[in-house]
Design an enzyme around this catalytic site. Sequence first.
Site, mmCIF file in Angstrom:
data_model
loop_
_atom_site.group_PDB
_atom_site.id
_atom_site.type_symbol
_atom_site.label_atom_id
_atom_site.label_comp_id
_atom_site.label_asym_id
_atom_site.label_seq_id
_atom_site.Cartn_x
_atom_site.Cartn_y
_atom_site.Cartn_z
ATOM 1 N N SER A 149 1.202 -1.162 -0.145
ATOM 2 C CA SER A 149 0.650 0.378 -0.645
ATOM 3 C C SER A 149 0.946 1.758 0.107
ATOM 4 O O SER A 149 1.688 1.356 -0.822
ATOM 5 C CB SER A 149 -0.771 -0.661 1.105
ATOM 6 O OG SER A 149 -1.745 1.192 1.278
ATOM 7 N N ASP A 225 -9.926 -5.304 -3.645
ATOM 8 C CA ASP A 225 -9.149 -4.603 -2.663
ATOM 9 C C ASP A 225 -10.170 -2.777 -2.236
ATOM 10 O O ASP A 225 -11.225 -2.620 -3.670
ATOM 11 C CB ASP A 225 -8.462 -3.945 -3.095
ATOM 12 C CG ASP A 225 -7.160 -2.564 -2.922
ATOM 13 O OD1 ASP A 225 -7.959 -1.817 -1.764
ATOM 14 O OD2 ASP A 225 -5.969 -3.251 -2.333
ATOM 15 N N HIS A 258 -7.376 -6.391 0.306
ATOM 16 C CA HIS A 258 -6.103 -4.853 0.419
ATOM 17 C C HIS A 258 -5.609 -5.662 2.443
ATOM 18 O O HIS A 258 -3.971 -4.678 2.401
ATOM 19 C CB HIS A 258 -6.496 -3.691 1.440
ATOM 20 C CG HIS A 258 -5.503 -2.651 1.227
ATOM 21 N ND1 HIS A 258 -5.334 -1.823 -0.304
ATOM 22 C CD2 HIS A 258 -4.815 -1.769 2.133
ATOM 23 C CE1 HIS A 258 -4.135 -1.650 -0.522
ATOM 24 N NE2 HIS A 258 -4.467 -0.693 1.146
#
Lengths: 280, 280
Positions: A149, A225, A258
Site C-alpha cells: 500500500s 481491494d 487490501h
Amino acid sequence: MPEITLLATHQLFNGEQRRYRHYSRYNQCDMTFSVYLPSRALQGYRLPVVYCLGGLTCTDENFCIKSGAQRFAAEWGIVLVMPDTSPRGTDVADANIYSLGQGAGFYVNATQQPWVQHYQMYDYVVTELPELIEKHFPVNEQRSLCGHSMGGHGALMIALKNPQRYLAVSAFAPIAHPIAGTWGQEAFTAYLGENQADWAVYDSTELITQNPPPFPILIDQGSVDEYYPAQLHPQDFVQAARFKGVNIRYHLRKDYDHSYYFVSTFIESHISFHAEAFGL
Amino acid sequence: MPEITLLATHQLFNGEQRRYRHYSRYNQCDMTFSVYLPSRALQGYRLPVVYCLGGLTCTDENFCIKSGAQRFAAEWGIVLVMPDTSPRGTDVADANIYSLGQGAGFYVNATQQPWVQHYQMYDYVVTELPELIEKHFPVNEQRSLCGHSMGGHGALMIALKNPQRYLAVSAFAPIAHPIAGTWGQEAFTAYLGENQADWAVYDSTELITQNPPPFPILIDQGSVDEYYPAQLHPQDFVQAARFKGVNIRYHLRKDYDHSYYFVSTFIESHISFHAEAFGL
C-alpha cells in the site's frame, strides 16, 4: 549511548526476529525498526537484504507479525528489514486523520511546516537505515525493496529514484500513482506544498516514464481491494512500465482484498522473486 | 435473527477467512468465532476440522493473524475453527488481572459467583460450537484440537475428557498441569471453588493418568519460554502419558519463547500431524 538498542528478540524459523530503537539524525527523533536474521546470518555469513515498507497506520511490527515472510527468508537466506512508517513521539507533528502524520510518512522528505523538522523518511530509508544495517548486521550490498500500500509506493518510488542501489522491487497493492488519488494528493500537499511539480519527483508512474529501470518489478493487486483503483492506480504504473519495456509482472488476484491476509497468500512468490534477483 | 451473523470475510490461500457473531445459549451472551474454509470446502466438499484454542488475553483473532496455520490447512484441505477464549461484554464478570475473567475462561464450566452465569466455556467448545459448525459449514465428523498456552490446556483437557469425539490433539506450550501453577490454581479457585477435587477433572496430567486416550498427542515447548516450567509443566504431562503408554511426541525447542513466533515456526508440523490423524 549505543547507536542501536535491542528492544526484543524472538527465535523464529531457526533465526532471530529482533526489534531495535535508535536516534535518527534525519528524523531528529527516536525510531524503531525490526530485522529478521536467518540462521546463516547468525553464523556470520553476509546475506542480501529486502527492505519491507509498511502501509498507512502501520509500525515496523505489522509486516513482522502478519506477512509470514520470515518462513521464506529463512529458506532462501535473506535478511529482512522492516522500518517504521514515520517518525513518532509527542514532540512530532501529527494529524487527526490516518492518512497523514504519524503512521503516514509517505517516504518523502517534507519541506513544509509543521512537518519539515521530523518527516524526512526518504533520506531515512534510502541513506540512514541502510548505513546502520550495513554497519551492525552481517549483510552484503545486495539490496531490494518490498512494500504494501503506502509502503508499495515507497518501495517503487525509492527503487526508481536509486536504480543503482537496488536489484529488484516488489509491491502489494501499491499507491502506484499517488498524485492521482486523494491519499497522495493530501499527503503531498501537506508535506511538499501546493506546487505539483514537487510531487512528481515522488510519483512512481511519473518516475518510470522518465527513467525506466534496469531491475525487475513484481506487483500483486487484489481485485476486491476496497481502495482499488481510486487510491492505488496500479494499472497506470503498469501501462507506463510496459510502454517503456520494463521487466514487470503484474497479477490482479481475483477476490483478494487490501489486508495482510492477501499479502500472506502471495508473500512466498515475492520472496522467491527477490531471491532470483539476488542470484540465490 | 439468523443463528450466526457474518462480521468479516477475507480471501486467503484460495479459501476464505471468516468471522462470525452468535448468541451462545451456554455462555448467555454474544460470542465471536473465526473459521478458515479452504477452497475445497467452498466447493462443498465436507472436510475435517481442527478447533484452535487461544491463550490468555487472546480473542479468536490472534491465532488467525499470527499462527500462519491457514497456509497448511489450505494445502491439506482442513477447516480451522478459532473460538474466543471467554465470554465478553459489559454485563459479563471480569477481573483486573490478565489471567482471570474476560480473555481467560480456561475452558471450564464455572460453578462459583460471579462467574457461573456466563463462564461455561467447556460446554461451549465441546457441544455448542461444534453443533453450529456442523450445521452451517461443509465439515465432516472428523474433529481434532490444537491450542497455545491456556488454549493448549483447553485442547488437551477437552480431548482427554472426550476421547470418542476427537482424533488427535496438539499443543504449543500448554498449561499441561494447571493445578501445579499459580495461573491454574487462581483460575480454578475463582471458577470452581476451594475444593481441589473439583479442579482435577480439568487437569490434563490428572486426566491422562486416569484415562489414557487412544489418539496421538503432539506437544512443542520453547526452552526459553518465560512461563516454562513454572506455569506450564509439560514434563509432568509427558511423563504421565509415557508411563501409560500413550502415543505422544514431545519436542523441547531450543531458544524458542512463548510467542506466536514460536507457534508459527512449528505450525506446519502440527497441521501435518492432524492431517495424518484424519487419514489425509
